[in-house]
Design a protein around this motif. Structure first.
Motif, short mmCIF file in Angstrom:
data_model
loop_
_atom_site.label_atom_id
_atom_site.label_comp_id
_atom_site.label_asym_id
_atom_site.label_seq_id
_atom_site.Cartn_x
_atom_site.Cartn_y
_atom_site.Cartn_z
N ASN A 90 43.76 50.14 46.31
CA ASN A 90 42.92 49.22 45.55
C ASN A 90 42.01 48.38 46.44
O ASN A 90 40.83 48.22 46.16
CB ASN A 90 43.75 48.34 44.61
N THR A 91 42.54 47.83 47.52
CA THR A 91 41.70 46.98 48.37
C THR A 91 40.66 47.79 49.13
O THR A 91 39.55 47.31 49.35
CB THR A 91 42.56 46.15 49.35
N ILE A 92 41.01 49.01 49.51
CA ILE A 92 40.04 49.89 50.19
C ILE A 92 38.88 50.19 49.24
O ILE A 92 37.71 50.11 49.62
CB ILE A 92 40.71 51.19 50.66
N MET A 93 39.21 50.52 47.99
CA MET A 93 38.17 50.85 47.02
C MET A 93 37.32 49.63 46.70
O MET A 93 36.10 49.75 46.54
CB MET A 93 38.81 51.46 45.78
N TYR A 94 37.93 48.47 46.63
CA TYR A 94 37.16 47.25 46.37
C TYR A 94 36.24 46.94 47.55
O TYR A 94 35.07 46.58 47.36
CB TYR A 94 38.08 46.07 46.08
N ASP A 95 36.74 47.12 48.76
CA ASP A 95 35.90 46.92 49.94
C ASP A 95 34.73 47.91 49.97
O ASP A 95 33.63 47.57 50.41
CB ASP A 95 36.71 47.04 51.23
N MET A 96 34.97 49.13 49.48
CA MET A 96 33.89 50.11 49.39
C MET A 96 32.82 49.63 48.41
O MET A 96 31.62 49.77 48.67
CB MET A 96 34.43 51.47 48.98
N LEU A 97 33.25 49.03 47.30
CA LEU A 97 32.29 48.47 46.34
C LEU A 97 31.47 47.36 47.00
O LEU A 97 30.24 47.35 46.89
CB LEU A 97 33.03 47.90 45.12
N LEU A 98 32.14 46.44 47.69
CA LEU A 98 31.43 45.34 48.34
C LEU A 98 30.43 45.86 49.37
O LEU A 98 29.30 45.39 49.43
CB LEU A 98 32.42 44.38 49.01
N TYR A 99 30.86 46.83 50.16
CA TYR A 99 29.96 47.42 51.15
C TYR A 99 28.75 48.04 50.46
O TYR A 99 27.61 47.83 50.88
CB TYR A 99 30.70 48.47 51.98
N SER A 100 29.00 48.78 49.40
CA SER A 100 27.91 49.44 48.67
C SER A 100 26.91 48.42 48.14
O SER A 100 25.70 48.60 48.27
CB SER A 100 28.46 50.25 47.50
N LEU A 101 27.41 47.37 47.52
CA LEU A 101 26.51 46.37 46.94
C LEU A 101 25.74 45.61 48.01
O LEU A 101 24.58 45.24 47.81
CB LEU A 101 27.30 45.38 46.07
N LYS A 114 25.73 42.02 39.88
CA LYS A 114 26.63 42.32 40.99
C LYS A 114 27.95 41.55 40.84
O LYS A 114 29.03 42.11 41.05
CB LYS A 114 25.97 41.97 42.33
N LYS A 115 27.85 40.30 40.44
CA LYS A 115 29.05 39.49 40.23
C LYS A 115 29.91 40.08 39.10
O LYS A 115 31.13 40.16 39.21
CB LYS A 115 28.66 38.04 39.90
N GLU A 116 29.25 40.52 38.04
CA GLU A 116 29.97 41.15 36.92
C GLU A 116 30.68 42.42 37.37
O GLU A 116 31.84 42.65 37.02
CB GLU A 116 28.97 41.47 35.80
N LEU A 117 30.00 43.25 38.17
CA LEU A 117 30.61 44.47 38.70
C LEU A 117 31.83 44.14 39.56
O LEU A 117 32.89 44.77 39.42
CB LEU A 117 29.60 45.25 39.55
N LYS A 118 31.68 43.15 40.43
CA LYS A 118 32.80 42.75 41.29
C LYS A 118 33.99 42.30 40.46
O LYS A 118 35.12 42.70 40.72
CB LYS A 118 32.36 41.63 42.24
N ASN A 119 33.74 41.50 39.45
CA ASN A 119 34.83 41.01 38.60
C ASN A 119 35.49 42.14 37.81
O ASN A 119 36.71 42.18 37.67
CB ASN A 119 34.34 39.92 37.65
N ASN A 120 34.68 43.07 37.31
CA ASN A 120 35.23 44.22 36.58
C ASN A 120 36.11 45.08 37.48
O ASN A 120 37.18 45.52 37.07
CB ASN A 120 34.11 45.07 35.97
N LYS A 122 37.59 44.08 40.28
CA LYS A 122 38.78 43.30 40.63
C LYS A 122 39.84 43.47 39.56
O LYS A 122 41.02 43.67 39.86
CB LYS A 122 38.44 41.81 40.75
N ARG A 123 39.41 43.37 38.33
CA ARG A 123 40.34 43.51 37.20
C ARG A 123 40.91 44.94 37.14
O ARG A 123 42.11 45.13 37.03
CB ARG A 123 39.63 43.13 35.90
N SER A 124 40.05 45.93 37.22
CA SER A 124 40.49 47.32 37.14
C SER A 124 41.44 47.69 38.28
O SER A 124 42.41 48.42 38.08
CB SER A 124 39.29 48.27 37.19
N LEU A 125 41.14 47.20 39.46
CA LEU A 125 41.91 47.57 40.65
C LEU A 125 43.09 46.62 40.90
O LEU A 125 43.77 46.75 41.92
CB LEU A 125 41.01 47.61 41.88
#
Length: 133
Positions: A90-101, A114-120, A122-125
């Motif tokens: 989960n944290t690896i995938m979230y870090d990949m999202l942050l890097y991408s954005l 971007k904030k909405e994507l991050k929050n979504n 975070k919740r999913s992962l």
């Protein structure tokens, strides 16, 4: 396991190699979002054939990312779940999202989106505040 020319082991390469299969990330996200059945994965991922889905689930199971629960009382019924090892992605995938954005070209997204994507994500992962950012 990847070994560099100088005989060094590269764990980072091994982690990236886990995601090298086309559908592993999509199926992992489906699992984080509560999908457990073969046809849930199939319906969520247009273009994913039964054969490739089956092979990808086998690959993930062999690598300890998921486990398969087979129900003997229900004909041809199985469910798939993330193992503890899989949940740690989960944290690896979230870090990949942050890097991408931050680093890839997402200029079409405003800060609010971007904030909405991050929050979504975070919740999913199942990301807790102390695990990220």
């Amino acid at each position: 396991m990847y070994v560099k020319d100088r005989g060094e082991i590269c764990p980072i390469y091994d982690t990236f190699n886990l995601f090298n299969r086309k559908w592993v990330i999509a199926i992992t996200m489906d699992l984080f979002n509560g999908c457990t059945h073969f046809y849930d994965f199939k319906n969520n991922n247009p273009g994913l054939s039964n054969h490739i889905l089956s092979k990808t689930l086998q690959f993930m199971e062999l690598n300890g990312i998921i486990y398969k629960k087979v129900y003997e009382d229900r004909r041809e019924s199985s469910e798939y779940y993330l193992t503890e090892k899989g949940k740690k992605l989960n944290t690896i995938m979230y870090d990949m999202l942050l890097y991408s954005l931050d680093e890839l070209n997402f200029s079409s997204l405003n800060d609010e989106k971007k904030k909405e994507l991050k929050n979504n994500y975070k919740r999913s992962l199942n990301i807790k505040e102390d695990e990220c950012c």
